[in-house]
Enzyme design. Structure first.
Site, PDB file in Angstrom:
ATOM      1  N   PRO A  17      25.113  40.403  39.679  1.00 24.95           N
ATOM      2  CA  PRO A  17      25.173  41.579  40.543  1.00 24.95           C
ATOM      3  C   PRO A  17      26.508  41.776  41.259  1.00 24.95           C
ATOM      4  CG  PRO A  17      23.743  39.880  41.478  1.00 24.95           C
ATOM      5  CD  PRO A  17      24.057  39.466  40.077  1.00 24.95           C
ATOM      6  N   ASN A  18      26.888  43.027  41.325  1.00 19.34           N
ATOM      7  CA  ASN A  18      28.071  43.531  42.035  1.00 19.34           C
ATOM      8  C   ASN A  18      29.388  43.264  41.307  1.00 19.34           C
ATOM      9  OD1 ASN A  18      26.727  44.678  44.375  1.00 19.34           O
ATOM     10  ND2 ASN A  18      26.240  42.564  44.921  1.00 19.34           N
ATOM     11  N   ARG A  25      36.721  46.961  44.786  1.00 17.03           N
ATOM     12  CA  ARG A  25      36.500  46.610  46.194  1.00 17.03           C
ATOM     13  C   ARG A  25      36.877  45.132  46.395  1.00 17.03           C
ATOM     14  NH1 ARG A  25      32.520  49.616  48.661  1.00 17.03           N
ATOM     15  NH2 ARG A  25      33.349  48.636  50.520  1.00 17.03           N
ATOM     16  N   TYR A  30      38.478  38.890  45.344  1.00 18.86           N
ATOM     17  CA  TYR A  30      38.158  38.824  43.913  1.00 18.86           C
ATOM     18  C   TYR A  30      39.284  39.313  43.001  1.00 18.86           C
ATOM     19  CZ  TYR A  30      33.475  37.957  45.685  1.00 18.86           C
ATOM     20  OH  TYR A  30      32.403  37.419  46.331  1.00 18.86           O
ATOM     21  N   ASN A  81      28.724  34.220  34.884  1.00 19.26           N
ATOM     22  CA  ASN A  81      28.997  34.300  36.318  1.00 19.26           C
ATOM     23  C   ASN A  81      27.755  34.936  36.935  1.00 19.26           C
ATOM     24  OD1 ASN A  81      29.708  34.770  38.918  1.00 19.26           O
ATOM     25  ND2 ASN A  81      31.737  35.609  38.461  1.00 19.26           N
ATOM     26  N   ALA A  84      25.725  36.351  43.053  1.00 20.32           N
ATOM     27  CA  ALA A  84      24.888  35.857  44.164  1.00 20.32           C
ATOM     28  C   ALA A  84      23.624  35.153  43.682  1.00 20.32           C
ATOM     29  CB  ALA A  84      24.538  37.016  45.089  1.00 20.32           C
ATOM     30  N   HIS A  87      23.051  31.281  43.805  1.00 17.92           N
ATOM     31  CA  HIS A  87      22.612  30.539  44.992  1.00 17.92           C
ATOM     32  C   HIS A  87      21.134  30.733  45.299  1.00 17.92           C
ATOM     33  CE1 HIS A  87      26.932  30.499  45.176  1.00 17.92           C
ATOM     34  NE2 HIS A  87      26.989  31.806  45.419  1.00 17.92           N
ATOM     35  N   ASP A  94      15.814  28.263  34.985  1.00 13.97           N
ATOM     36  CA  ASP A  94      14.800  27.995  33.954  1.00 13.97           C
ATOM     37  C   ASP A  94      15.166  28.658  32.631  1.00 13.97           C
ATOM     38  OD1 ASP A  94      13.439  26.577  35.862  1.00 13.97           O
ATOM     39  OD2 ASP A  94      11.831  28.041  36.145  1.00 13.97           O
ATOM     40  N   GLU A 105      29.548  27.872  33.594  1.00 18.94           N
ATOM     41  CA  GLU A 105      29.355  28.678  34.815  1.00 18.94           C
ATOM     42  C   GLU A 105      30.739  28.994  35.386  1.00 18.94           C
ATOM     43  OE1 GLU A 105      27.070  26.538  37.742  1.00 18.94           O
ATOM     44  OE2 GLU A 105      27.525  27.989  39.343  1.00 18.94           O
ATOM     45  N   HIS A 107      33.019  31.057  38.367  1.00 14.72           N
ATOM     46  CA  HIS A 107      33.144  31.829  39.614  1.00 14.72           C
ATOM     47  C   HIS A 107      34.606  32.172  39.822  1.00 14.72           C
ATOM     48  CE1 HIS A 107      29.019  31.150  40.624  1.00 14.72           C
ATOM     49  NE2 HIS A 107      29.176  29.881  40.299  1.00 14.72           N
ATOM     50  N   LEU A 108      34.857  33.427  40.132  1.00 12.82           N
ATOM     51  CA  LEU A 108      36.229  33.869  40.386  1.00 12.82           C
ATOM     52  C   LEU A 108      36.812  33.156  41.597  1.00 12.82           C
ATOM     53  CD1 LEU A 108      35.127  37.504  39.920  1.00 12.82           C
ATOM     54  CD2 LEU A 108      36.932  36.498  38.508  1.00 12.82           C
ATOM     55  N   SER A 109      36.028  33.093  42.650  1.00 11.01           N
ATOM     56  CA  SER A 109      36.477  32.471  43.893  1.00 11.01           C
ATOM     57  C   SER A 109      36.073  30.996  43.906  1.00 11.01           C
ATOM     58  CB  SER A 109      35.849  33.195  45.091  1.00 11.01           C
ATOM     59  OG  SER A 109      34.436  33.068  45.058  1.00 11.01           O
ATOM     60  N   ARG A 114      34.163  28.604  50.713  1.00 16.59           N
ATOM     61  CA  ARG A 114      33.555  29.763  51.362  1.00 16.59           C
ATOM     62  C   ARG A 114      32.323  29.353  52.182  1.00 16.59           C
ATOM     63  NH1 ARG A 114      33.162  34.564  47.220  1.00 16.59           N
ATOM     64  NH2 ARG A 114      32.884  35.694  49.195  1.00 16.59           N
ATOM     65  N   ARG A 118      27.104  29.366  49.800  1.00 18.17           N
ATOM     66  CA  ARG A 118      27.633  29.480  48.428  1.00 18.17           C
ATOM     67  C   ARG A 118      27.901  28.114  47.799  1.00 18.17           C
ATOM     68  NH1 ARG A 118      28.880  35.028  48.088  1.00 18.17           N
ATOM     69  NH2 ARG A 118      29.542  35.851  50.112  1.00 18.17           N
TER      70      ARG A 118
HETATM   71  O1  CA2 Z   1      33.290  33.962  42.985  1.00 21.48           O
HETATM   72  C1  CA2 Z   1      32.453  34.465  42.238  1.00 21.48           C
HETATM   73  O2  CA2 Z   1      32.683  34.779  41.073  1.00 21.48           O
HETATM   74  C2  CA2 Z   1      31.049  34.746  42.777  1.00 21.48           C
HETATM   75  O3  CA2 Z   1      30.112  34.462  41.733  1.00 21.48           O
HETATM   76  C3  CA2 Z   1      31.021  36.213  43.131  1.00 21.48           C
HETATM   77  C4  CA2 Z   1      29.729  36.654  43.806  1.00 21.48           C
HETATM   78  C5  CA2 Z   1      29.371  35.728  44.969  1.00 21.48           C
HETATM   79  O4  CA2 Z   1      28.094  36.090  45.485  1.00 21.48           O
HETATM   80  C6  CA2 Z   1      29.355  34.272  44.540  1.00 21.48           C
HETATM   81  O5  CA2 Z   1      29.076  33.478  45.685  1.00 21.48           O
HETATM   82  C7  CA2 Z   1      30.686  33.868  43.960  1.00 21.48           C
HETATM   83  C8  CA2 Z   1      29.858  38.074  44.327  1.00 21.48           C
HETATM   84  C9  CA2 Z   1      30.242  39.074  43.294  1.00 21.48           C
HETATM   85  C10 CA2 Z   1      30.477  40.356  43.993  1.00 21.48           C
HETATM   86  O6  CA2 Z   1      31.645  40.912  43.464  1.00 21.48           O
HETATM   87  C11 CA2 Z   1      32.228  41.899  44.180  1.00 21.48           C
HETATM   88  C12 CA2 Z   1      33.382  42.412  43.652  1.00 21.48           C
HETATM   89  C13 CA2 Z   1      34.052  43.387  44.349  1.00 21.48           C
HETATM   90  C14 CA2 Z   1      33.553  43.863  45.555  1.00 21.48           C
HETATM   91  C15 CA2 Z   1      32.393  43.341  46.073  1.00 21.48           C
HETATM   92  C16 CA2 Z   1      31.737  42.361  45.384  1.00 21.48           C
END
Ligand code: CA2
Length: 151
Positions: A17-18, A25, A30, A81, A84, A87, A94, A105, A107-109, A114, A118
């Site tokens: 998601p997102n 954004r 990110y 990836n 959210a 977590h 499963d 797996e 994660h960008l960040s 953080r 997370r």
């Molecule tokens: O660091 C990552 O790749 C995450 O999987 C990104 C998730 C976050 O919930 C994880 O803890 C770490 C969030 C993705 C949301 O991406 C956005 C991108 C632009 C603007 C807002 C959200």
């Protein structure tokens, strides 16, 4: 005599998601690379490695589970990836367990720098490798790793 089975030279790339907002954004967290940029880079890299890519993103947990279940028979490995859902989702844990495929797996960040919520991942116990904090390059590292892991 049974037909010999050959592993599909396909890798599923699954985004939670997102992540459709990437590059649009929150660039300070990110980066400025969009998900479409990541997809194009991975497709080119995969072609060089002799793989095809199935690339998807969904904001819905059930769609992600359907994609993992489809990968079980269609793909040789998964890059995920889970965003959210990393977590929160026992269901993704499963589904990945049932897929019985190598999983990376991504994660960008660096989630460990953080918020504490997370720091725990339901997905990591099912992952062969985990990459966090390398930005969009993490997907390329994941693909290079998987291709070599699969041989
Ligand atoms: O660091 C990552 O790749 C995450 O999987 C990104 C998730 C976050 O919930 C994880 O803890 C770490 C969030 C993705 C949301 O991406 C956005 C991108 C632009 C603007 C807002 C959200």
């Amino acid at each position: 005599m049974a037909t010999p089975q050959t592993a599909p030279r396909r890798i599923s790339v699954i985004n939670g998601p997102n992540l459709n907002l990437l590059g649009v954004r929150k660039p300070e967290i990110y980066g400025r690379t969009t998900l479409a940029d990541i997809e194009a880079t991975l497709r080119a890299q995969a072609a060089e490695l002799g793989y095809e890519i199935t690339f998807m993103q969904s904001n819905h947990e059930g769609d992600l589970i359907d994609a993992i279940q489809a990968a079980r028979t269609a793909s040789a490995g998964i890059i995920i990836n889970p965003a959210a859902y990393t977590h929160t989702s026992v269901a993704l844990h499963d589904a990945l367990e049932a897929a019985e495929l190598p999983v990376v797996e991504v994660h960008l960040s660096n989630v460990h720098q953080r918020e504490p919520f997370r720091h725990h991942s339901y997905v990591s116990p099912q992952a062969t490798a985990v990459i966090a904090g390398a930005g969009a390059q993490g997907y390329e590292l994941a693909l290079a790793f998987l291709a070599r892991h699969l041989g």
